[in-house]
Design a protein around this motif. Structure first.
Motif, PDB file in Angstrom:
ATOM      1  N   UNK A 146      29.127 -48.936 -48.780  1.00  0.00           N
ATOM      2  CA  UNK A 146      30.279 -48.204 -49.295  1.00  0.00           C
ATOM      3  C   UNK A 146      30.298 -48.200 -50.816  1.00  0.00           C
ATOM      4  N   UNK A 154      38.758 -50.885 -48.784  1.00  0.00           N
ATOM      5  CA  UNK A 154      38.512 -51.950 -47.821  1.00  0.00           C
ATOM      6  C   UNK A 154      38.739 -53.317 -48.479  1.00  0.00           C
ATOM      7  N   UNK A 157      42.438 -53.838 -48.632  1.00  0.00           N
ATOM      8  CA  UNK A 157      42.957 -54.228 -47.310  1.00  0.00           C
ATOM      9  C   UNK A 157      42.619 -55.677 -47.013  1.00  0.00           C
ATOM     10  N   UNK A 161      45.250 -58.463 -46.060  1.00  0.00           N
ATOM     11  CA  UNK A 161      45.150 -59.238 -44.826  1.00  0.00           C
ATOM     12  C   UNK A 161      45.102 -60.733 -45.146  1.00  0.00           C
TER      13      UNK A 161
ATOM     14  N   UNK B 270      42.753 -54.164 -41.342  1.00  0.00           N
ATOM     15  CA  UNK B 270      41.482 -54.457 -42.007  1.00  0.00           C
ATOM     16  C   UNK B 270      40.330 -54.314 -41.025  1.00  0.00           C
ATOM     17  N   UNK B 273      39.800 -50.625 -40.118  1.00  0.00           N
ATOM     18  CA  UNK B 273      39.221 -49.902 -41.251  1.00  0.00           C
ATOM     19  C   UNK B 273      37.775 -50.323 -41.451  1.00  0.00           C
ATOM     20  N   UNK B 274      37.502 -51.640 -41.365  1.00  0.00           N
ATOM     21  CA  UNK B 274      36.140 -52.115 -41.572  1.00  0.00           C
ATOM     22  C   UNK B 274      35.218 -51.536 -40.504  1.00  0.00           C
ATOM     23  N   UNK B 277      34.695 -47.886 -41.435  1.00  0.00           N
ATOM     24  CA  UNK B 277      33.941 -47.725 -42.674  1.00  0.00           C
ATOM     25  C   UNK B 277      32.481 -48.074 -42.459  1.00  0.00           C
TER      26      UNK B 277
END
Lengths: 372, 291
Positions: A146, A154, A157, A161, B270, B273-274, B277
Motif C-alpha cells: 500500500x 490503515x 485505523x 484500534x 481495522x 479494512x486490512x 486493503x
C-alpha cells in the motif's frame, strides 16, 4: 579564487536545476556529490550549534516555572514524534499515521515496568522503543503493497484500534484511567528532578535530531531518499526497497516511542488519551511547517506549534486554527518551510556580504569560505 | 441480527457513508485523486445549517441553501487554490496533494470550531412527517429522507455518468489527465465540476446525517475516513461500489457494538479494512478492462 566561491552562493540561494522540485520535500539532490555532502556536513554542525543554544535558552526560560516545564516537555514529546514521522514520511515517502500508538507503546512500557516489576525503569525506554519498532515492522509488512492514502488510512485505523484496546484491556493497561503514580525513574540510584528532567529532555531531542541528520547524509539515508524519488532505480541497484521501507518505519516508530517514554517518565501517568490520534497530524505538520530539508525542521515545527497552541494567551482557542492555516499556507507558498526561508535569507545575506567584501578586496578566499 | 430497528439504523448510516463515498468517487474518477476534505465539507454543511438556525434565527431552507452554497464554493477552492497548484509543482505530488488537502481538512474543522463553537450542535428536522412503521421497525422522517434521497442520487448519477456526454467526459478525463489534455478536452473545467459536485454531495450527506446524529467540528476526520473506507470496500470500478461499501460499513458500525461492545468496533474495522486493503485493494467492484 573568488570566482570559485560565487557560483556556490548563487546555486544555494536560488533553486536552480540542481534543486529538485520542492514539493513536498526539498531534499538535496544526492548526486550533487562530495562537495555538497561536505557543505551539508558543515551546515549540519551549524544547526547543531543553533539547536544547542536554543535548547539552553529554553532551559533558562523555563526557570522554576512548572507550567513552562510542562511546555518544554510537551515540545520535546512533539519533537520526538515529529522526527519519528520525518524518517519514513519525508525521507522515505510513506505516510504512516500510527504514531499515537507507538508513543503509547513507549509510554505504557515505562509505566508497566515501573508499576508491575522491580526492574529499573529506564529499561522501559528500550523495551518500548524495541516493541514499537517491531509493531511498526509487522504493520509495515502487512501493508507493504500500500501507499498514499491507503497506507495512511490503515495505519490510522491501527492507532484507533490500539487506543480502543488500551481502553478495554483494563487488566493490563488499567483501562480508561490508565496507569499512574508509579515510582520515579532512578538511574543507578540517582533520581532526576524537574530541572534535570528538562535538561535531559532537551539533550535527548538534540541528540536524536543530530543523529537523524547524520543518518540522512549517510549512504543509508541517501539510498532511502533516492527510493522516495525513484524506487525502481534503487531496487535495480540491488537494494530491497520493501526492506528499506520497513527499516525506516521501524526506526521512526522507535524514535516516537522514546517521546512517549520521556513524557510518561516526567508526568508519572499514562492513559489511553495521553497521546491523542490528532497528535500524529500535528507531527506531520511539524515537518512541513519547520522545513523538510533536515530533521531540525520537524523540531523547529514542534516548538512553534507548542508556542502557538499553548503559550500565546491571546490565541487561546484560535491557536489550532492558526497552526492549520499557517501549515496550509507554508505548503502552498513556501514548501521549504520556516527553516528553508531562514536558510535562504541567510545565504542571500551571506552572498551580499561576500560580494561587498570582494568589491573591497579582490582576492580574499578565507573570508568567502567561512561564509559558505 | 433479527432486529429490524438495527437494520434501519445500519441502512441509514450506510446511506450516509455511501453518499460520502460517492463524493470521493466523483473526484476519484474525474481527477484520479482521493479528496479527503470530503469529511470536512460534510461537517461544515451540517454545522453551518444548525448554527444559522439556532444562533442566527434563519428559517431552515434558506439556511440549508446558504450552507450548501458555501460548501460548494469551498470544494471549488480546494481544487483551484490547493490541489491544482500543488499538483502542478510536479514530482512526488500525490503525497503532497494528499497532505495539503489534509491540512485543509484541519483548517476547515478548526475554523468551524472557532466560528460555530466546539460543542455538538443538534441537527435540524427536515420534514414534518410522522415516523413510518414498517414491520417491527420505526423509521423517522430524517432516516427515511436519508435512505430515499441516497438511492435517488445514486440512480441519477449512475444514469448521468453512463449515458450523458458530460459523464463520458468525466470518465475520459479521469482515466488520464495528460491524454485528455492532448485530445483537447477541457480537463480543468471537468475537474472543477467534479470537485463542485463532490462538495454538493458531501454537503447534502452531512446535512442529512447531522439531522439525526448532531454534528460537531471534530466530526470531519472520522467521516472522511468512513467515506474512504466505503470506496475501498465497495471498489471504484462501478458507481454502485461506494453504496455497497457504505452499507457494509454501516452494518459494521451498528451490529458490532451491539453484539461485542463499543471497543470492538475499531478493532473489527481495522481487521476488515486490512483484509480488503491487502487481499483486494481494488474493492468488491473493480474496473475490468477488456483487451
Amino acid at each position: 579564487m573568488s570566482t570559485e566561491v560565487s557560483p556556490e552562493h548563487s546555486r544555494a540561494a536560488t533553486p536552480g536545476p540542481l534543486t529538485p522540485a520542492p514539493a513536498p520535500s526539498a531534499a538535496p539532490n544526492p548526486s550533487a556529490g562530495r562537495e555538497s555532502a561536505r557543505r551539508s556536513g558543515v551546515h549540519d554542525k551549524g544547526s547543531l550549534m543553533v539547536a544547542v543554544v536554543i535548547g539552553a535558552l529554553l532551559i533558562v526560560w523555563a526557570g522554576n516555572n512548572s507550567y513552562r516545564y510542562s511546555l518544554v516537555q510537551t515540545a520535546a514529546l512533539y519533537a520526538l514524534i515529529g522526527v519519528g514521522v520525518y524518517i519514513p514520511f519525508v525521507m522515505g515517502g510513506s505516510l504512516s499515521l500510527a504514531y499515537a500508538a507507538y508513543a503509547s507503546i513507549g509510554g505504557y512500557s515505562v509505566a508497566l515496568i515501573a508499576s508491575k516489576t522491580s526492574l529499573p525503569v529506564w529499561l522501559g525506554w528500550f523495551i518500548g522503543a524495541a516493541a514499537s519498532a517491531v509493531a511498526a515492522v509487522i504493520l509495515g509488512q502487512l501493508t507493504r503493497r500500500l501507499a498514499g492514502l491507503y497506507l495512511a488510512c490503515i495505519t490510522f485505523l491501527f492507532a484507533q484500534a490500539f487506543q480502543s484496546w488500551l481502553n478495554s484491556a483494563s487488566g493490563i493497561t488499567g483501562g480508561q484511567s490508565g496507569i499512574g503514580g508509579f515510582r520515579a525513574t532512578s538511574i543507578f540510584g540517582w533520581v532526576p528532578h524537574h530541572r534535570a528532567q528538562i535538561v535531559m529532555a532537551v539533550v535527548l531531542v538534540i541528540a536524536v535530531g543530530y543523529a537523524v541528520d547524520r543518518m540522512r547524509l549517510s549512504p543509508w539515508g541517501v539510498t532511502l531518499r533516492a527510493m522516495r524519488e525513484v524506487p525502481a532505480a534503487v531496487e535495480a541497484s540491488g537494494v530491497r526497497v520493501s526492506m528499506l521501507n520497513l527499516v525506516a518505519l521501524g526506526f521512526g516508530a522507535a524514535v516516537a516511542a522514546l517521546g512517549g517514554s520521556l513524557f510518561t517518565t516526567v508526568t508519572s501517568v499514562v492513559t489511553p488519551g495521553t497521546f491523542t490520534l490528532n497528535l500524529v497530524f500535528l507531527a506531520v505538520f511539524m515537518a512541513l511547517l519547520g522545513g523538510q530539508a533536515t530533521p531540525w525542521g520537524a523540531i523547529a515545527g514542534a516548538v512553534l506549534i507548542v508556542e502557538l497552541t499553548l503559550n500565546v494567551p491571546s490565541l487561546e482557542t484560535s491557536g489550532s486554527l492558526l497552526v492549520a492555516i499557517v501549515v496550509l499556507v507554508v505548503m502552498l507558498v513556501a514548501p521549504t518551510g520556516v527553516l528553508g526561508i531562514v536558510n535562504t535569507g541567510r545565504r542571500r545575506l551571506a552572498s551580499v556580504v561576500a560580494d561587498r567584501r570582494r568589491a573591497d578586496t579582490p582576492i580574499d578566499q578565507s573570508d568567502g569560505d567561512s561564509l559558505a | 441480527m433479527d432486529q429490524p430497528q438495527l437494520w434501519v439504523s445500519a441502512l441509514t448510516q450506510g446511506s450516509f457513508f455511501g453518499l460520502l463515498g460517492l463524493a470521493y468517487y466523483l473526484v476519484l474518477i474525474g481527477a484520479g485523486f482521493f479528496n479527503i476534505a470530503v469529511g470536512a465539507y460534510a461537517s461544515l454543511a451540517g454545522l453551518l445549517t444548525s448554527w444559522l438556525v439556532v444562533e442566527k434565527d434563519f428559517s431552515l431552507w434558506p439556511a440549508i441553501a446558504i450552507a450548501l452554497a458555501v460548501t460548494v464554493v469551498v470544494a471549488g477552492a480546494t481544487e483551484l487554490l490547493v490541489v491544482r497548484p500543488v499538483q502542478r509543482r510536479g514530482r512526488g505530488s500525490e503525497l503532497a496533494a494528499l497532505v495539503s488537502v489534509t491540512a485543509l481538512l484541519f483548517v476547515i474543522a478548526q475554523f468551524a470550531g472557532f466560528e460555530f463553537g466546539y460543542t455538538t450542535l443538534p441537527g435540524q428536522q427536515l420534514l414534518d412527517i410522522e415516523p413510518v412503521q414498517i414491520g417491527g421497525a420505526i423509521i423517522t422522517a430524517n432516516a427515511l429522507i436519508m435512505i430515499v434521497l441516497t438511492f435517488a442520487i445514486f440512480l441519477l448519477l449512475a444514469m448521468l455518468i453512463r449515458t450523458t456526454r458530460a459523464g463520458r467526459l468525466l470518465r475520459a478525463v479521469g482515466d488520464s489527465n495528460p491524454v485528455a489534455n492532448m485530445l483537447g478536452l477541457p480537463v480543468h473545467r471537468v475537474r472543477l465540476i467534479a470537485f463542485l459536485l463532490c462538495g454538493l454531495l458531501a454537503g447534502v450527506a452531512g446535512l442529512l446525517f447531522s439531522s439525526q446524529a448532531g454534528v460537531s467540528s471534530s466530526s470531519g476526520l472520522g467521516w472522511a475516513i468512513s467515506g474512504f473506507l466505503a470506496v475501498v470496500i465497495g471498489g471504484a470500478g462501478n458507481i454502485i461500489g461506494p453504496l455497497i461499501g457504505g452499507i457494509v460499513l454501516g452494518m459494521l458500525q451498528i451490529f458490532v457494538p451491539y453484539y461485542w461492545g463499543g471497543n470492538a468496533t475499531n478493532i473489527v474495522l481495522l481487521v476488515v479494512a486490512a483484509a480488503f486493503f491487502s487481499l483486494r485493494p481494488q474493492g468488491a467492484f473493480a474496473q475490468r478492462v477488456r483487451v
